[in-house]
Design a protein around this motif. Structure first.
Motif, PDB file in Angstrom:
ATOM      1  N   ILE A 185      81.783  44.256 -56.337  1.00  0.00           N
ATOM      2  CA  ILE A 185      82.743  45.178 -56.945  1.00  0.00           C
ATOM      3  C   ILE A 185      82.182  45.583 -58.299  1.00  0.00           C
ATOM      4  O   ILE A 185      81.805  44.728 -59.097  1.00  0.00           O
ATOM      5  N   SER A 186      82.062  46.872 -58.516  1.00  0.00           N
ATOM      6  CA  SER A 186      81.450  47.375 -59.738  1.00  0.00           C
ATOM      7  C   SER A 186      82.504  48.041 -60.623  1.00  0.00           C
ATOM      8  O   SER A 186      83.624  48.314 -60.184  1.00  0.00           O
ATOM      9  N   ARG A 187      82.114  48.318 -61.853  1.00  0.00           N
ATOM     10  CA  ARG A 187      83.008  49.054 -62.753  1.00  0.00           C
ATOM     11  C   ARG A 187      83.383  50.396 -62.144  1.00  0.00           C
ATOM     12  O   ARG A 187      84.524  50.827 -62.233  1.00  0.00           O
ATOM     13  N   GLU A 188      82.413  51.040 -61.515  1.00  0.00           N
ATOM     14  CA  GLU A 188      82.678  52.341 -60.903  1.00  0.00           C
ATOM     15  C   GLU A 188      83.723  52.215 -59.800  1.00  0.00           C
ATOM     16  O   GLU A 188      84.579  53.091 -59.645  1.00  0.00           O
ATOM     17  N   ASP A 189      83.659  51.127 -59.015  1.00  0.00           N
ATOM     18  CA  ASP A 189      84.652  50.903 -57.964  1.00  0.00           C
ATOM     19  C   ASP A 189      86.051  50.759 -58.564  1.00  0.00           C
ATOM     20  O   ASP A 189      87.023  51.299 -58.042  1.00  0.00           O
ATOM     21  N   VAL A 190      86.143  50.021 -59.663  1.00  0.00           N
ATOM     22  CA  VAL A 190      87.438  49.807 -60.316  1.00  0.00           C
ATOM     23  C   VAL A 190      87.947  51.109 -60.928  1.00  0.00           C
ATOM     24  O   VAL A 190      89.133  51.441 -60.806  1.00  0.00           O
ATOM     25  N   ILE A 191      87.055  51.872 -61.551  1.00  0.00           N
ATOM     26  CA  ILE A 191      87.449  53.158 -62.143  1.00  0.00           C
ATOM     27  C   ILE A 191      87.992  54.096 -61.060  1.00  0.00           C
ATOM     28  O   ILE A 191      89.019  54.754 -61.247  1.00  0.00           O
ATOM     29  N   LYS A 192      87.308  54.152 -59.908  1.00  0.00           N
ATOM     30  CA  LYS A 192      87.779  54.993 -58.810  1.00  0.00           C
ATOM     31  C   LYS A 192      89.147  54.534 -58.318  1.00  0.00           C
ATOM     32  O   LYS A 192      90.009  55.357 -57.997  1.00  0.00           O
ATOM     33  N   ALA A 193      89.354  53.227 -58.256  1.00  0.00           N
ATOM     34  CA  ALA A 193      90.645  52.695 -57.812  1.00  0.00           C
ATOM     35  C   ALA A 193      91.746  53.078 -58.792  1.00  0.00           C
ATOM     36  O   ALA A 193      92.819  53.532 -58.381  1.00  0.00           O
ATOM     37  N   VAL A 194      91.489  52.896 -60.072  1.00  0.00           N
ATOM     38  CA  VAL A 194      92.479  53.267 -61.083  1.00  0.00           C
ATOM     39  C   VAL A 194      92.813  54.748 -60.951  1.00  0.00           C
ATOM     40  O   VAL A 194      93.983  55.134 -60.940  1.00  0.00           O
ATOM     41  N   ALA A 195      91.800  55.572 -60.829  1.00  0.00           N
ATOM     42  CA  ALA A 195      92.010  57.026 -60.713  1.00  0.00           C
ATOM     43  C   ALA A 195      92.833  57.351 -59.469  1.00  0.00           C
ATOM     44  O   ALA A 195      93.727  58.206 -59.507  1.00  0.00           O
ATOM     45  N   MET A 214     100.897  53.888 -60.821  1.00  0.00           N
ATOM     46  CA  MET A 214     100.139  52.816 -61.430  1.00  0.00           C
ATOM     47  C   MET A 214     100.559  51.453 -60.887  1.00  0.00           C
ATOM     48  O   MET A 214      99.776  50.532 -60.867  1.00  0.00           O
ATOM     49  N   TYR A 215     101.815  51.341 -60.422  1.00  0.00           N
ATOM     50  CA  TYR A 215     102.279  50.055 -59.907  1.00  0.00           C
ATOM     51  C   TYR A 215     101.482  49.610 -58.688  1.00  0.00           C
ATOM     52  O   TYR A 215     101.289  48.420 -58.473  1.00  0.00           O
ATOM     53  N   LYS A 216     101.010  50.562 -57.895  1.00  0.00           N
ATOM     54  CA  LYS A 216     100.203  50.211 -56.716  1.00  0.00           C
ATOM     55  C   LYS A 216      98.894  49.542 -57.119  1.00  0.00           C
ATOM     56  O   LYS A 216      98.375  48.696 -56.407  1.00  0.00           O
ATOM     57  N   PHE A 217      98.358  49.926 -58.276  1.00  0.00           N
ATOM     58  CA  PHE A 217      97.127  49.295 -58.763  1.00  0.00           C
ATOM     59  C   PHE A 217      97.338  47.803 -58.996  1.00  0.00           C
ATOM     60  O   PHE A 217      96.439  46.998 -58.763  1.00  0.00           O
ATOM     61  N   LEU A 218      98.516  47.425 -59.420  1.00  0.00           N
ATOM     62  CA  LEU A 218      98.814  46.019 -59.690  1.00  0.00           C
ATOM     63  C   LEU A 218      98.713  45.160 -58.429  1.00  0.00           C
ATOM     64  O   LEU A 218      98.454  43.965 -58.504  1.00  0.00           O
ATOM     65  N   GLU A 219      98.910  45.770 -57.277  1.00  0.00           N
ATOM     66  CA  GLU A 219      98.846  45.042 -56.003  1.00  0.00           C
ATOM     67  C   GLU A 219      97.510  45.207 -55.278  1.00  0.00           C
ATOM     68  O   GLU A 219      97.245  44.531 -54.294  1.00  0.00           O
ATOM     69  N   ALA A 220      96.672  46.112 -55.752  1.00  0.00           N
ATOM     70  CA  ALA A 220      95.402  46.405 -55.075  1.00  0.00           C
ATOM     71  C   ALA A 220      94.468  45.200 -55.125  1.00  0.00           C
ATOM     72  O   ALA A 220      94.418  44.462 -56.116  1.00  0.00           O
ATOM     73  N   THR A 221      93.714  45.020 -54.051  1.00  0.00           N
ATOM     74  CA  THR A 221      92.759  43.913 -53.976  1.00  0.00           C
ATOM     75  C   THR A 221      91.329  44.429 -53.850  1.00  0.00           C
ATOM     76  O   THR A 221      91.092  45.591 -53.537  1.00  0.00           O
ATOM     77  N   VAL A 222      90.419  43.539 -54.054  1.00  0.00           N
ATOM     78  CA  VAL A 222      88.987  43.842 -53.991  1.00  0.00           C
ATOM     79  C   VAL A 222      88.600  44.386 -52.619  1.00  0.00           C
ATOM     80  O   VAL A 222      87.786  45.302 -52.513  1.00  0.00           O
ATOM     81  N   ALA A 223      89.181  43.852 -51.563  1.00  0.00           N
ATOM     82  CA  ALA A 223      88.781  44.201 -50.191  1.00  0.00           C
ATOM     83  C   ALA A 223      88.755  45.697 -49.923  1.00  0.00           C
ATOM     84  O   ALA A 223      87.873  46.181 -49.216  1.00  0.00           O
ATOM     85  N   ASP A 224      89.710  46.418 -50.492  1.00  0.00           N
ATOM     86  CA  ASP A 224      89.800  47.852 -50.219  1.00  0.00           C
ATOM     87  C   ASP A 224      88.941  48.706 -51.133  1.00  0.00           C
ATOM     88  O   ASP A 224      88.876  49.925 -50.952  1.00  0.00           O
ATOM     89  N   HIS A 225      88.272  48.106 -52.108  1.00  0.00           N
ATOM     90  CA  HIS A 225      87.543  48.898 -53.099  1.00  0.00           C
ATOM     91  C   HIS A 225      86.110  48.441 -53.345  1.00  0.00           C
ATOM     92  O   HIS A 225      85.374  49.105 -54.054  1.00  0.00           O
ATOM     93  N   MET A 226      85.715  47.324 -52.766  1.00  0.00           N
ATOM     94  CA  MET A 226      84.369  46.794 -53.002  1.00  0.00           C
ATOM     95  C   MET A 226      83.327  47.555 -52.193  1.00  0.00           C
ATOM     96  O   MET A 226      83.645  48.248 -51.226  1.00  0.00           O
ATOM     97  N   THR A 227      82.091  47.398 -52.586  1.00  0.00           N
ATOM     98  CA  THR A 227      80.960  47.917 -51.834  1.00  0.00           C
ATOM     99  C   THR A 227      80.493  46.796 -50.914  1.00  0.00           C
ATOM    100  O   THR A 227      80.158  45.701 -51.376  1.00  0.00           O
TER     101      THR A 227
END
Length: 143
Positions: A126-136, A1-14
């Motif tokens: 960036i959508s909710r689905e993108d964030v949910i996938k990142a968290v997962a 979960m700590y990696k999520f704290l450092e994650a940015t939009v660039a790697d997860h956006m559409t």
């Protein structure tokens, strides 16, 4: 979960984003909402994001307000996105932390947030689905 704290939009956006122009009519917008099943579209002019139009903006045109008379349906449907869009909208940059995106989504009850570069050009969404996938992806147990 700590990696999520450092994650940015660039790697997860559409990066491939559908946008609309301010000249588009509500009738055309209704067709897009039905076809794409999106909740919002960035409004772009000369490559720059100038607003956001949502299903809420669309529906608000049909809401009864005691201080105004409702126009005829065809008149409403011929209005342009420029008439109903939200010019002051929430956006993020590619280097924004996902934790901040999550906070904005919860605070403003929004489903997606445009990603703009320094010149307000649309870089993605960036959508909710993108964030949910990142968290997962950051919380799955590793063998």
């Amino acid at each position: 979960m700590y990696k999520f704290l450092e994650a940015t939009v660039a790697d997860h956006m559409t990066r491939s984003v559908r946008s609309v122009s301010r000249e588009m009519t509500m009738r055309e917008l209704e067709d897009l909402f039905e076809r794409d099943d999106f909740n919002a579209y960035p409004v772009v002019e000369d490559g720059r994001a100038i607003g956001l139009v949502t299903k809420y903006d669309f529906l608000n045109c049909f809401a009864f307000h005691p201080t105004q008379m409702l126009p005829h349906y065809d008149d409403l449907m011929n209005r342009t996105i420029g008439d109903i869009m939200t010019p002051d909208f929430i956006y993020v940059h590619a280097d924004t932390k996902l934790t901040r995106v999550l906070q904005l989504m919860v605070e403003h009850q929004t489903r997606s947030i445009p990603v703009l570069d320094g010149a307000r050009k649309l870089a993605g969404i960036i959508s909710r689905e993108d964030v949910i996938k990142a968290v997962a992806s950051f919380t799955k147990a590793k063998p």
